[in-house]
Design a protein around this motif. Structure first.
Motif, PDB file in Angstrom:
ATOM      1  N   ARG A 181       0.872  -1.180   0.000  1.00 14.66           N
ATOM      2  CA  ARG A 181       0.000   0.000   0.000  1.00 14.66           C
ATOM      3  C   ARG A 181       0.902   1.221   0.000  1.00 14.66           C
ATOM      4  O   ARG A 181       1.397   1.633   1.044  1.00 14.66           O
ATOM      5  CB  ARG A 181      -0.945  -0.045   1.200  1.00 14.66           C
ATOM      6  CG  ARG A 181      -1.920  -1.207   1.061  1.00 14.66           C
ATOM      7  CD  ARG A 181      -2.966  -1.257   2.129  1.00 14.66           C
ATOM      8  NE  ARG A 181      -3.883  -2.375   1.864  1.00 14.66           N
ATOM      9  CZ  ARG A 181      -4.612  -2.964   2.779  1.00 14.66           C
ATOM     10  NH1 ARG A 181      -4.575  -2.553   4.032  1.00 14.66           N
ATOM     11  NH2 ARG A 181      -5.405  -3.966   2.451  1.00 14.66           N
ATOM     12  N   GLY A 182       1.134   1.734  -1.186  1.00 15.14           N
ATOM     13  CA  GLY A 182       2.209   2.693  -1.414  1.00 15.14           C
ATOM     14  C   GLY A 182       3.322   1.861  -2.022  1.00 15.14           C
ATOM     15  O   GLY A 182       3.347   0.645  -1.860  1.00 15.14           O
ATOM     16  N   GLY A 230       5.715   0.710   0.656  1.00 12.25           N
ATOM     17  CA  GLY A 230       4.775   0.975   1.735  1.00 12.25           C
ATOM     18  C   GLY A 230       4.565  -0.299   2.519  1.00 12.25           C
ATOM     19  O   GLY A 230       5.275  -1.292   2.306  1.00 12.25           O
TER      20      GLY A 230
END
Length: 136
Positions: free
Chosen positions: A12-13, A16
Motif C-alpha cells: 500500500r504505497g 509501503g
C-alpha cells in the motif's frame, strides 16, 4: 507429488506496508497450505518475490517435485523464466533465492495470470495488510 502454487504480493504505497500470500494446492485441489504474512515496508515487486520464496520453501518441505507457479506478477514470472534480466539488486538476490529453492523441488513452471484468477492469494495479502494496520 505434483502441485500448484498461487502467489501474490502487494504494498500500500510503493514502497509501503507490504504483505504476501500464497496457496499451495495438491493436484487434486486439496489445499496443502495457505498463508498471508505482513513483511513491513517493501515494494510490490519485493512482496511478490517474498510470496514466491515462501511458497517454494513450503512446497519443498512437503515433498513436491513438480510445481506450477501461478502469479499475477508478469515481472516475476518473466524474470524467473529467464525472459527478462533482473537488473534491480534487491530483486536479483530474491530471484537467486527463489531459483535455488526451485532447483530443490525439481520441475517448476511459471504461469502469469490476471489478478481475478488469483483471488485467494490476493485476499490473503489484503487480510495480512489489514491485520498489520489494525495492530500497528
Amino acid at each position: 507429488m505434483k502441485a500448484r502454487l498461487s502467489t501474490d504480493g502487494g504494498a500500500r504505497g510503493n514502497p509501503g506496508p507490504a504483505a504476501y500470500g500464497y496457496v499451495l494446492e495438491a493436484e487434486d485441489g486439496t489445499i496443502l497450505d495457505a498463508r498471508g504474512k505482513a513483511i513491513g515496508v517493501a515494494t510490490n515487486n519485493v512482496a511478490e518475490y517474498r510470496a514466491l520464496i515462501a511458497g517454494l520453501a513450503r512446497a519443498a518441505e512437503v515433498g513436491v517435485d513438480e510445481l506450477e507457479v501461478v502469479s499475477d506478477s508478469e515481472l516475476v514470472v518473466k524474470q524467473m523464466r529467464g525472459d527478462y534480466r533482473v537488473k534491480n539488486e534487491a530483486l536479483r538476490e530474491l530471484s537467486l533465492e527463489a531459483a535455488a529453492l526451485a532447483r530443490k523441488i525439481g520441475r517448476v513452471t511459471y504461469t502469469a495470470v490476471r489478478r481475478e484468477h488469483n483471488e485467494l492469494a490476493d485476499r490473503l495479502v489484503n487480510e495480512a495488510l489489514d491485520r498489520a494496520e489494525s495492530s500497528g
